[in-house]
Design a protein around this motif. Structure first.
Motif, short mmCIF file in Angstrom:
data_model
loop_
_atom_site.label_atom_id
_atom_site.label_comp_id
_atom_site.label_asym_id
_atom_site.label_seq_id
_atom_site.Cartn_x
_atom_site.Cartn_y
_atom_site.Cartn_z
N GLU A 71 -27.85 -20.01 14.45
CA GLU A 71 -28.15 -18.57 14.34
C GLU A 71 -29.18 -18.09 15.36
OE1 GLU A 71 -27.13 -17.06 9.85
OE2 GLU A 71 -29.15 -17.80 10.21
N GLU A 109 -19.32 -18.41 12.95
CA GLU A 109 -20.44 -18.47 13.89
C GLU A 109 -20.01 -19.09 15.23
OE1 GLU A 109 -20.84 -19.11 10.63
OE2 GLU A 109 -21.94 -17.26 10.27
N GLN A 190 -17.53 -8.20 14.90
CA GLN A 190 -18.23 -8.62 13.67
C GLN A 190 -19.69 -8.96 13.96
OE1 GLN A 190 -16.35 -11.16 10.85
NE2 GLN A 190 -14.29 -10.37 11.24
N LEU A 194 -23.47 -7.09 12.46
CA LEU A 194 -24.53 -7.80 11.73
C LEU A 194 -25.89 -7.49 12.36
CD1 LEU A 194 -22.75 -11.25 11.20
CD2 LEU A 194 -23.16 -9.47 9.49
N ARG A 196 -28.84 -8.42 11.95
CA ARG A 196 -29.85 -9.45 12.21
C ARG A 196 -29.74 -10.05 13.61
NH1 ARG A 196 -26.23 -11.50 8.94
NH2 ARG A 196 -25.16 -13.47 9.25
N ILE A 210 -32.62 -10.71 5.29
CA ILE A 210 -31.17 -10.73 5.20
C ILE A 210 -30.82 -10.61 3.74
CG2 ILE A 210 -29.10 -12.07 5.62
CD1 ILE A 210 -30.59 -13.64 7.67
N LEU A 214 -25.23 -11.40 2.14
CA LEU A 214 -24.94 -11.92 3.47
C LEU A 214 -25.30 -13.39 3.57
CD1 LEU A 214 -25.96 -9.18 6.03
CD2 LEU A 214 -23.76 -10.35 5.80
#
Ligand SMILES: [Zn+2]
Length: 366
Positions: A71, A109, A190, A194, A196, A210, A214
């Protein structure tokens, strides 16, 4: 100047490793994994220390697709290319295009970071492997790559079998997000949705919460097969060495290490091991200690979520190590501090290192 240093950034329950090595008067760098999104601030602060006229990183590694490793990298790469805090010369990541038949792949991811690498730095993707998979092929010698400044990396994991297993899990995972394999435009859409990851925003410091919903969605990967696909290697430079094992499976690590041992002697002597999978008991075994003689063992976790490290794994290190081992932790937490007390008991066969009181993250200078 440090010959070879490893900083275990405070990456919560994940990994974010920053490596520096000397090339004469010059410092060169390797960045392995970016931790979960909650740890991004520390990763960003680390990168921000680089001087304005030298942002070069010889190699950036995204070991595998689990959120506690990927991430922070998605977030960093979501910045406009011109404002990245680092300039990687090569990026190792096994994406959909590397793992076998296109139709069989996925992983949300994984698709997102694929979209980012493709859009921003496609020419640097797995460059040392000519754009192909970072993989140990059966029946061939372990791939060896020498970076600028004389850092030599010997690849230990993954192999094709581990990548194939991941492929199946990725496909399942994508169904949940109505994404299809290789549709990088959808992945990009997508990703942009998001908040973040702050796609295309210049200023990134400052965390936000978050939502629980999610957070639940992010747990889509099957840890085991994703872990098995980890990029892991032996790094040697300036007479110092470290095994970077990501969350790799110990069966393949041992198999690769046995090949090295067959070539180089009775045992592989290294200075340090970044212990696989945050000190999980499922990623170490006795055979590893037959193959490897190490002094320093690095454990990256605060113990959140999976209560790592596991006691049996720490005991295996203490019992299996030929030399009196030093256990390095990047957090002082309920899960790591008991080892400090034990190391002070009479007859203790190990020592420990922690961040100073009130601090997080630690630097190991080999
Ligand atoms: Zn992990």
């Amino acid at each position: 100047m440090t010959k070879f240093s490893i900083e275990m950034l405070p990456a919560k329950h994940g990994d974010a490793l920053w490596i520096e090595y000397a090339d004469g008067d010059r410092t060169r760098r390797i960045s392995i994994d970016g931790g979960p999104i909650q740890a991004y601030e520390a990763f960003e602060a680390c990168m921000a220390r680089l001087p304005d006229d030298d942002k070069r990183v010889e190699l950036l590694v995204i070991s595998h697709v689990d959120t506690d490793h990927i991430e922070g990298m998605i977030r960093m790469m979501a910045r406009p290319r011109g404002s990245w805090p680092i300039s990687p010369a090569d990026i190792w990541f096994n994406g959909y295009r590397h793992i076998g038949p296109r139709d069989d792949l996925g992983g949300r991811e994984g698709e997102m970071i694929s979209a980012l690498i493709h859009a921003r730095v496609d020419q640097s993707w797995n460059k040392a492997f000519h754009g192909e998979a970072v993989v140990v092929e059966a029946g061939t010698a372990l791939p060896q790559v020498t970076l600028a400044g004389g850092m030599t990396l010997t690849l230990l994991s993954p192999d094709r079998e581990k990548l194939d297993r991941l492929a199946v899990k990725w496909k399942d995972n994508l169904k949940k997000f109505t994404m299809t394999v290789g549709d990088l435009e959808e992945a990009w859409r997508q990703l942009a949705a998001l908040p973040r990851f702050k796609l295309d925003q210049e200023s990134t410091l400052g965390s936000e919460d978050i939502g629980e919903a999610l957070r639940e969605l992010l747990k889509g990967q099957d840890g085991s097969d994703a872990n098995g696909s980890s990029i892991a290697f032996l790094a040697r430079c300036n007479g110092k060495s470290c095994l970077f094992l990501a969350d790799a499976h110990i069966d393949l690590i041992n198999e690769s290490l046995a090949k090295l041992v067959a070539k180089e002697g009775r045992q592989l002597k290294v200075d340090a091991v970044k212990v696989s999978h945050h000190g999980s008991k499922n990623n170490l075994d006795a055979r590893f200690f037959d193959l490897v003689d190490a002094k320093h063992y690095l454990i990256s976790t605060n113990g959140d979520q999976h209560e790592h490290p596991d006691k049996p794994a720490m005991e295996a290190i203490i019992a299996g190590s030929k030399r009196k081992p030093v256990l390095w932790f990047n957090y002082r937490s309920d899960h790591t501090l008991p080892y400090e007390e034990q190391s002070k008991l009479a007859g203790a066969r190990f020592t420990t290192r922690y961040p100073r009181e009130g601090k997080e993250g630690i630097v190991i200078r080999l």
